[in-house]
Write a protein that holds these residues in place. Structure first.
Motif, PDB file in Angstrom:
ATOM      1  N   PRO A   1      55.181  -6.851 -34.542  1.00 12.09           N
ATOM      2  CA  PRO A   1      56.418  -6.077 -34.674  1.00 12.09           C
ATOM      3  C   PRO A   1      57.638  -6.885 -34.207  1.00 12.09           C
ATOM      4  O   PRO A   1      57.486  -7.897 -33.521  1.00 12.09           O
ATOM      5  CB  PRO A   1      56.193  -4.867 -33.764  1.00 12.09           C
ATOM      6  N   GLU A   2      58.819  -6.391 -34.523  1.00 11.39           N
ATOM      7  CA  GLU A   2      60.063  -7.055 -34.108  1.00 11.39           C
ATOM      8  C   GLU A   2      60.151  -7.133 -32.585  1.00 11.39           C
ATOM      9  O   GLU A   2      59.553  -6.318 -31.881  1.00 11.39           O
ATOM     10  CB  GLU A   2      61.271  -6.240 -34.592  1.00 11.39           C
ATOM     11  N   HIS A   3      60.904  -8.105 -32.082  1.00  9.77           N
ATOM     12  CA  HIS A   3      61.196  -8.232 -30.646  1.00  9.77           C
ATOM     13  C   HIS A   3      59.929  -8.267 -29.789  1.00  9.77           C
ATOM     14  O   HIS A   3      59.864  -7.608 -28.757  1.00  9.77           O
ATOM     15  CB  HIS A   3      62.074  -7.072 -30.155  1.00  9.77           C
ATOM     16  N   SER A   4      58.909  -8.983 -30.239  1.00  4.11           N
ATOM     17  CA  SER A   4      57.674  -9.056 -29.447  1.00  4.11           C
ATOM     18  C   SER A   4      57.384 -10.491 -29.063  1.00  4.11           C
ATOM     19  O   SER A   4      57.830 -11.420 -29.732  1.00  4.11           O
ATOM     20  CB  SER A   4      56.485  -8.542 -30.261  1.00  4.11           C
ATOM     21  N   THR A   5      56.614 -10.650 -27.969  1.00  2.00           N
ATOM     22  CA  THR A   5      56.096 -11.967 -27.606  1.00  2.00           C
ATOM     23  C   THR A   5      54.585 -11.891 -27.672  1.00  2.00           C
ATOM     24  O   THR A   5      53.984 -10.976 -27.100  1.00  2.00           O
ATOM     25  CB  THR A   5      56.536 -12.365 -26.184  1.00  2.00           C
ATOM     26  N   VAL A   6      53.994 -12.856 -28.382  1.00  2.00           N
ATOM     27  CA  VAL A   6      52.542 -12.855 -28.593  1.00  2.00           C
ATOM     28  C   VAL A   6      51.976 -14.146 -28.030  1.00  2.00           C
ATOM     29  O   VAL A   6      52.542 -15.215 -28.231  1.00  2.00           O
ATOM     30  CB  VAL A   6      52.236 -12.771 -30.105  1.00  2.00           C
ATOM     31  N   VAL A   7      50.857 -14.058 -27.291  1.00  2.00           N
ATOM     32  CA  VAL A   7      50.168 -15.273 -26.842  1.00  2.00           C
ATOM     33  C   VAL A   7      48.672 -15.106 -27.047  1.00  2.00           C
ATOM     34  O   VAL A   7      48.167 -13.994 -27.193  1.00  2.00           O
ATOM     35  CB  VAL A   7      50.426 -15.585 -25.337  1.00  2.00           C
ATOM     36  N   GLY A   8      47.954 -16.217 -27.006  1.00  2.00           N
ATOM     37  CA  GLY A   8      46.495 -16.186 -26.943  1.00  2.00           C
ATOM     38  C   GLY A   8      45.783 -16.293 -28.275  1.00  2.00           C
ATOM     39  O   GLY A   8      46.383 -16.370 -29.331  1.00  2.00           O
ATOM     40  N   VAL A   9      44.443 -16.330 -28.145  1.00  2.00           N
ATOM     41  CA  VAL A   9      43.562 -16.443 -29.308  1.00  2.00           C
ATOM     42  C   VAL A   9      42.507 -15.338 -29.197  1.00  2.00           C
ATOM     43  O   VAL A   9      41.687 -15.382 -28.281  1.00  2.00           O
ATOM     44  CB  VAL A   9      42.855 -17.813 -29.338  1.00  2.00           C
ATOM     45  N   PRO A  10      42.486 -14.321 -30.040  1.00  2.00           N
ATOM     46  CA  PRO A  10      43.512 -14.050 -31.033  1.00  2.00           C
ATOM     47  C   PRO A  10      44.796 -13.591 -30.355  1.00  2.00           C
ATOM     48  O   PRO A  10      44.762 -13.087 -29.222  1.00  2.00           O
ATOM     49  CB  PRO A  10      42.904 -12.918 -31.866  1.00  2.00           C
ATOM     50  N   GLY A  11      45.909 -13.746 -31.038  1.00  2.00           N
ATOM     51  CA  GLY A  11      47.201 -13.411 -30.446  1.00  2.00           C
ATOM     52  C   GLY A  11      47.286 -11.947 -30.037  1.00  2.00           C
ATOM     53  O   GLY A  11      46.841 -11.081 -30.779  1.00  2.00           O
ATOM     54  N   HIS A  12      47.816 -11.686 -28.839  1.00  2.00           N
ATOM     55  CA  HIS A  12      48.058 -10.297 -28.444  1.00  2.00           C
ATOM     56  C   HIS A  12      49.447 -10.204 -27.822  1.00  2.00           C
ATOM     57  O   HIS A  12      49.967 -11.176 -27.285  1.00  2.00           O
ATOM     58  CB  HIS A  12      46.986  -9.790 -27.478  1.00  2.00           C
ATOM     59  N   ILE A  13      50.007  -9.009 -27.884  1.00  2.00           N
ATOM     60  CA  ILE A  13      51.404  -8.832 -27.479  1.00  2.00           C
ATOM     61  C   ILE A  13      51.493  -8.743 -25.958  1.00  2.00           C
ATOM     62  O   ILE A  13      50.745  -7.983 -25.332  1.00  2.00           O
ATOM     63  CB  ILE A  13      51.977  -7.561 -28.131  1.00  2.00           C
ATOM     64  N   ILE A  14      52.407  -9.540 -25.359  1.00  2.00           N
ATOM     65  CA  ILE A  14      52.604  -9.429 -23.902  1.00  2.00           C
ATOM     66  C   ILE A  14      53.972  -8.841 -23.557  1.00  2.00           C
ATOM     67  O   ILE A  14      54.162  -8.326 -22.463  1.00  2.00           O
ATOM     68  CB  ILE A  14      52.404 -10.773 -23.167  1.00  2.00           C
ATOM     69  N   PHE A  15      54.935  -8.951 -24.463  1.00  2.00           N
ATOM     70  CA  PHE A  15      56.232  -8.287 -24.283  1.00  2.00           C
ATOM     71  C   PHE A  15      56.587  -7.586 -25.581  1.00  2.00           C
ATOM     72  O   PHE A  15      56.377  -8.144 -26.662  1.00  2.00           O
ATOM     73  CB  PHE A  15      57.358  -9.290 -23.995  1.00  2.00           C
ATOM     74  N   ARG A  16      57.130  -6.370 -25.459  1.00  2.00           N
ATOM     75  CA  ARG A  16      57.650  -5.698 -26.661  1.00  2.00           C
ATOM     76  C   ARG A  16      58.968  -5.048 -26.277  1.00  2.00           C
ATOM     77  O   ARG A  16      59.043  -4.354 -25.267  1.00  2.00           O
ATOM     78  CB  ARG A  16      56.660  -4.637 -27.136  1.00  2.00           C
ATOM     79  N   GLN A  17      59.981  -5.288 -27.066  1.00  2.00           N
ATOM     80  CA  GLN A  17      61.335  -4.767 -26.801  1.00  2.00           C
ATOM     81  C   GLN A  17      61.740  -5.052 -25.356  1.00  2.00           C
ATOM     82  O   GLN A  17      62.277  -4.195 -24.671  1.00  2.00           O
ATOM     83  CB  GLN A  17      61.396  -3.248 -27.050  1.00  2.00           C
ATOM     84  N   GLY A  18      61.406  -6.250 -24.863  1.00  2.00           N
ATOM     85  CA  GLY A  18      61.811  -6.646 -23.508  1.00  2.00           C
ATOM     86  C   GLY A  18      60.951  -6.056 -22.410  1.00  2.00           C
ATOM     87  O   GLY A  18      61.151  -6.327 -21.231  1.00  2.00           O
ATOM     88  N   GLN A  19      59.971  -5.213 -22.765  1.00  2.00           N
ATOM     89  CA  GLN A  19      59.126  -4.584 -21.755  1.00  2.00           C
ATOM     90  C   GLN A  19      57.795  -5.289 -21.672  1.00  2.00           C
ATOM     91  O   GLN A  19      57.178  -5.598 -22.699  1.00  2.00           O
ATOM     92  CB  GLN A  19      58.879  -3.130 -22.136  1.00  2.00           C
ATOM     93  N   ARG A  20      57.313  -5.500 -20.460  1.00  2.00           N
ATOM     94  CA  ARG A  20      56.033  -6.164 -20.262  1.00  2.00           C
ATOM     95  C   ARG A  20      54.902  -5.264 -20.766  1.00  2.00           C
ATOM     96  O   ARG A  20      54.876  -4.066 -20.489  1.00  2.00           O
ATOM     97  CB  ARG A  20      55.856  -6.455 -18.760  1.00  2.00           C
ATOM     98  N   VAL A  21      53.980  -5.840 -21.490  1.00  2.00           N
ATOM     99  CA  VAL A  21      52.828  -5.080 -21.981  1.00  2.00           C
ATOM    100  C   VAL A  21      51.580  -5.735 -21.412  1.00  2.00           C
ATOM    101  O   VAL A  21      51.281  -6.871 -21.738  1.00  2.00           O
ATOM    102  CB  VAL A  21      52.770  -5.113 -23.525  1.00  2.00           C
TER     103      VAL A  21
END
Ligand SMILES: CC(C)(COP(=O)(O)OP(=O)(O)OC[C@H]1O[C@@H](n2cnc3c(N)ncnc32)[C@H](O)[C@@H]1OP(=O)(O)O)[C@@H](O)C(=O)NCCC(=O)NCCS
Length: 236
Positions: A158-178
């Motif tokens: 999704p927009e405004h997300s940060t993804v890391v890892g294998v497989p990729g998973h979201i760690i930030f969404r809309q500036g909020q830590r996930v």
């Protein structure tokens, strides 16, 4: 031609703006292989669109030999793409790259090998892809998202997300830590197991409170568990 020159000027200015290592416009013009690859791509894309397919492909191979960056002439690339360092970058035939995108070295915008037709990713505006990241298949990376170095991304982001890892998973969404990614979006067995355990703990706490008949004795959650629960509430 004047349009091409003004695009080149814009590309050089873009690198000056974004790379603290860039010392002068002349240095950027001479030394940035990412720009050389992009400029060659623009010529090759023109050839490709004018049905000079083999010539476009051949020149793109020459570009790859000279810069270490392989951009298929059929790919669609927006304005001000910044390929930093560049070596090993691969952009597939049906990839679409928006404006103001940054790719570091070793990034692949590739296919999974299982699809036909549109089989490469779409990167919306302002996406940043870290070194060595692989984005595979006909998926979309939403605008302003960042893909961590070394990630392998196989699903839409999704927009405004940060993804890391294998497989990729979201760690930030809309500036909020996930902390925990949405199991409905990303196949991450560990996250799913953790989400199930926390949901179970929640139910047990409620049951104990009912049996005790009072909330006064309720122990505060540990800060860590509290954070995980908040993330689950946020995600699911
Ligand atoms: C993904 C990225 C954009 C996140 O940056 P950020 O928002 O500043 O996030 P942080 O550094 O605070 O990291 C947040 C968490 O993600 C983890 N993380 C960050 N990048 C990661 C990566 N590439 N792979 C796996 N985990 C990563 C961190 O360890 C941290 O985890 P923790 O909170 O459990 O300790 C950044 O780490 C990244 O990979 N940038 C690419 C840079 C690059 O490729 N440079 C090449 C230059 S040549």
């Amino acid at each position: 031609m004047p349009h091409l020159l003004s695009l080149m000027r814009e590309d050089v200015g873009n690198v000056m703006e974004h790379d603290p290592a860039a010392k002068s416009r002349l240095e950027v013009f001479l030394c940035y292989s990412g720009l050389h690859a992009l400029w060659l791509y623009r010529v090759n894309h023109w050839l490709w669109n004018h049905r000079l397919l083999l010539l476009g492909r051949w020149f793109s191979q020459i570009g790859r030999f000279l810069t270490g960056i392989e951009i298929h002439p059929g790919a669609k690339i927006g304005r001000r793409l910044f390929i930093d360092h560049g070596m090993g970058v691969v952009i597939g035939e049906t990839a679409i790259v928006g404006d103001d995108v940054t790719l570091y070295q070793g990034v692949t915008l590739g296919g999974t090998g299982k699809e036909h037709g549109k089989r490469h990713p779409t990167l919306e505006d302002n996406v940043v892809v870290g070194g060595g990241a692989k984005i595979l298949g006909n998926i979309t990376i939403g605008k302003n998202s960042r893909i961590g170095a070394g990630s392998v991304v196989l699903r839409n982001v999704p927009e405004h997300s940060t993804v890391v890892g294998v497989p990729g998973h979201i760690i930030f969404r809309q500036g909020q830590r996930v902390v925990i990614t949405d199991p409905k979006q990303i196949n991450d067995p560990l996250s799913e197991a953790l989400a199930a355990v926390v949901t179970e703990v929640n139910k047990l706490r409620e049951r104990i409170q009912q049996l005790e008949g009072t909330e006064a004795t309720r122990e505060p959650l540990s800060a860590h568990l509290q954070r995980i629960m908040e993330d689950i509430d946020y995600q699911i």
